[in-house]
Design an enzyme around this catalytic site. Structure first.
Site, PDB file in Angstrom:
ATOM      1  N   LYS A   1      49.132 -95.276 124.949  1.00 43.45           N
ATOM      2  CA  LYS A   1      49.900 -94.348 124.094  1.00 43.45           C
ATOM      3  C   LYS A   1      51.129 -93.845 124.861  1.00 43.45           C
ATOM      4  O   LYS A   1      51.683 -94.602 125.657  1.00 43.45           O
ATOM      5  CB  LYS A   1      48.989 -93.230 123.588  1.00 43.45           C
ATOM      6  CG  LYS A   1      47.710 -93.787 122.938  1.00 43.45           C
ATOM      7  CD  LYS A   1      46.927 -92.776 122.166  1.00 43.45           C
ATOM      8  CE  LYS A   1      45.700 -93.436 121.550  1.00 43.45           C
ATOM      9  NZ  LYS A   1      44.919 -92.541 120.720  1.00 43.45           N
TER      10      LYS A   1
ATOM     11  N   SER B   1      37.315 -92.539 120.969  1.00 43.43           N
ATOM     12  CA  SER B   1      36.445 -91.920 121.985  1.00 43.43           C
ATOM     13  C   SER B   1      35.430 -92.914 122.558  1.00 43.43           C
ATOM     14  O   SER B   1      34.286 -92.557 122.836  1.00 43.43           O
ATOM     15  CB  SER B   1      35.745 -90.679 121.428  1.00 43.43           C
ATOM     16  OG  SER B   1      36.701 -89.714 121.038  1.00 43.43           O
TER      17      SER B   1
ATOM     18  N   GLU C   1      39.210 -98.225 113.973  1.00 45.81           N
ATOM     19  CA  GLU C   1      39.391 -96.952 114.657  1.00 45.81           C
ATOM     20  C   GLU C   1      39.296 -95.803 113.654  1.00 45.81           C
ATOM     21  O   GLU C   1      40.302 -95.444 113.019  1.00 45.81           O
ATOM     22  CB  GLU C   1      40.757 -96.906 115.341  1.00 45.81           C
ATOM     23  CG  GLU C   1      40.945 -97.965 116.401  1.00 45.81           C
ATOM     24  CD  GLU C   1      41.952 -97.548 117.463  1.00 45.81           C
ATOM     25  OE1 GLU C   1      41.609 -97.634 118.639  1.00 45.81           O
ATOM     26  OE2 GLU C   1      43.062 -97.110 117.113  1.00 45.81           O
TER      27      GLU C   1
ATOM     28  N   ASN D   1      44.834 -98.710 125.425  1.00 50.12           N
ATOM     29  CA  ASN D   1      46.053 -98.302 124.714  1.00 50.12           C
ATOM     30  C   ASN D   1      46.515 -97.016 125.390  1.00 50.12           C
ATOM     31  O   ASN D   1      45.902 -95.969 125.210  1.00 50.12           O
ATOM     32  CB  ASN D   1      45.743 -98.066 123.229  1.00 50.12           C
ATOM     33  CG  ASN D   1      46.937 -97.450 122.496  1.00 50.12           C
ATOM     34  OD1 ASN D   1      48.040 -97.365 123.023  1.00 50.12           O
ATOM     35  ND2 ASN D   1      46.703 -97.016 121.262  1.00 50.12           N
TER      36      ASN D   1
ATOM     37  N   HIS E   1      48.518 -98.843 114.143  1.00 53.68           N
ATOM     38  CA  HIS E   1      47.706 -97.758 114.718  1.00 53.68           C
ATOM     39  C   HIS E   1      47.834 -96.523 113.825  1.00 53.68           C
ATOM     40  O   HIS E   1      48.903 -96.252 113.278  1.00 53.68           O
ATOM     41  CB  HIS E   1      48.169 -97.446 116.144  1.00 53.68           C
ATOM     42  CG  HIS E   1      47.189 -96.572 116.873  1.00 53.68           C
ATOM     43  ND1 HIS E   1      47.100 -95.212 116.640  1.00 53.68           N
ATOM     44  CD2 HIS E   1      46.231 -96.869 117.783  1.00 53.68           C
ATOM     45  CE1 HIS E   1      46.128 -94.714 117.390  1.00 53.68           C
ATOM     46  NE2 HIS E   1      45.586 -95.690 118.093  1.00 53.68           N
TER      47      HIS E   1
ATOM     48  N   GLU F   1      48.178 -93.545 114.453  1.00 53.47           N
ATOM     49  CA  GLU F   1      49.235 -92.605 114.856  1.00 53.47           C
ATOM     50  C   GLU F   1      50.603 -93.078 114.352  1.00 53.47           C
ATOM     51  O   GLU F   1      51.462 -92.260 114.024  1.00 53.47           O
ATOM     52  CB  GLU F   1      49.210 -92.426 116.387  1.00 53.47           C
ATOM     53  CG  GLU F   1      47.997 -91.595 116.814  1.00 53.47           C
ATOM     54  CD  GLU F   1      47.435 -91.906 118.189  1.00 53.47           C
ATOM     55  OE1 GLU F   1      48.128 -92.554 118.996  1.00 53.47           O
ATOM     56  OE2 GLU F   1      46.289 -91.502 118.452  1.00 53.47           O
TER      57      GLU F   1
ATOM     58  N   GLY G   1      40.456 -89.468 120.087  1.00 50.01           N
ATOM     59  CA  GLY G   1      40.853 -88.348 120.932  1.00 50.01           C
ATOM     60  C   GLY G   1      40.058 -87.076 120.689  1.00 50.01           C
ATOM     61  O   GLY G   1      40.423 -86.005 121.178  1.00 50.01           O
TER      62      GLY G   1
HETATM   63  P1  13P Z   1      40.766 -92.446 122.350  1.00 50.62           P
HETATM   64  O1  13P Z   1      39.969 -93.486 123.116  1.00 50.62           O
HETATM   65  O2  13P Z   1      41.560 -91.550 123.255  1.00 50.62           O
HETATM   66  O3  13P Z   1      39.911 -91.724 121.367  1.00 50.62           O
HETATM   67  O4  13P Z   1      41.862 -93.262 121.505  1.00 50.62           O
HETATM   68  C1  13P Z   1      41.467 -94.354 120.763  1.00 50.62           C
HETATM   69  C2  13P Z   1      42.677 -95.053 120.269  1.00 50.62           C
HETATM   70  O5  13P Z   1      43.418 -94.543 119.449  1.00 50.62           O
HETATM   71  C3  13P Z   1      42.947 -96.397 120.816  1.00 50.62           C
HETATM   72  O6  13P Z   1      43.954 -97.036 120.122  1.00 50.62           O
END
Ligand code: 13P
Length: 253
Positions: A11, A212, A167, A9, A95, A97, A173
């Site tokens: 982002k 992560s 997640e 992903n 997601h 976010e 992150g």
């Molecule tokens: P990270 O791998 O950067 O922690 O992000 C995970 C994520 O949100 C994947 O959708």
């Protein structure tokens, strides 16, 4: 036996140059690990490029979000039909976010899940708890609520053509990966909940771990019986790291 899926992903990251280099670097690993399915989810503006770059390859791709409408006066949105036309296989929905920064409720997420499926996309439904909820021991309850909202709206059978990604928000992150034990426990709980509706659907659905997940943590996560691969953010932007994550999945076969 569920085919492991390793999905990036990206982002809000990438340039024409970096996307070209990254996709080219992933074509071979995607083909080499034939027992593992590999995919990248890209910002919509790059999807046409990804379509061209992946032609004839095993690397699949998708969007990071999708609108609920097919067409009309919805400025700025991208419809599932458009994403299908550009060859997307997957669409991430819900997601954390999007839930946090775009106020997406469980009802909106369920509508996106349905719209994606109606257009022939495979929705990747993200669920997971905040740090506060984790510390309060509410993980199971939070995941169940998010999952049931989609089951109630779309039906349990819809999960035979969907992917789930657990997640935990506190792991995204932050470099704080959930331990394999914590993740396995939650994944097993998600599968158990689905099994109460339909054991065959529960057995078949792929549940990815995200948060992560990186070159160091992937193997021990993917070895867990209910973890069927990963949804990878930061580490999916670096081809060598993502390649190690793909290999980690193939080692579990
Ligand atoms: P990270 O791998 O950067 O922690 O992000 C995970 C994520 O949100 C994947 O959708």
């Amino acid at each position: 036996m569920r085919t492991p899926l390793v999905m990036g992903n990206w982002k809000l990251n990438g340039t024409k140059e970096s996307v070209t280099a990254l996709v080219k670097a992933l074509l071979e690993p995607a083909a080499a690990n034939s027992g593992v399915e590999t995919a990248v989810c890209a910002p919509v503006i790059f999807i046409g490029m990804v379509e061209e770059l992946t032609k004839g390859s095993a690397l699949k791709y998708g969007s990071e979000d999708v609108d609920v409408h097919v067409s009309g006066a919805y400025t700025g949105e991208n419809s599932p039909a458009m994403l299908r036309e550009f060859g997307c296989t997957y669409a991430i929905v819900g997601h954390s976010e999007r839930r946090a920064y775009h106020n997406e409720t469980d009802a909106v997420v369920a509508a996106k899940f349905r719209a994606a499926q109606d257009a022939g996309l495979i929705p990747v439904l993200c669920i997971g708890e905040s740090l506060e909820q984790f510390e309060a021991g509410q993980t199971t309850e939070v995941c169940a609520t998010q999952l049931k909202a989609v089951i109630d709206a779309c039906g349990i059978a819809s999960f035979s053509k969907a992917v789930i990604a657990y997640e935990p928000i506190w792991a995204i992150g932050t470099g704080k990966t959930a331990t394999p034990e914590i993740a396995q426990n939650v994944h097993a709980g998600i599968r158990k909940l689905l099994a109460e509706y339909d054991p065959a659907v529960a057995e078949g659905v792929r549940i990815l771990y995200g948060g992560s997940c990186n070159a160091k943590t992937a193997y021990d996560l993917f070895r867990q019986p209910d973890i069927d691969g990963g949804l990878v953010g930061g580490a999916s932007l670096k081809a060598p790291d993502f390649q190690v994550i793909i290999e980690s999945a193939s080692k579990t076969l």
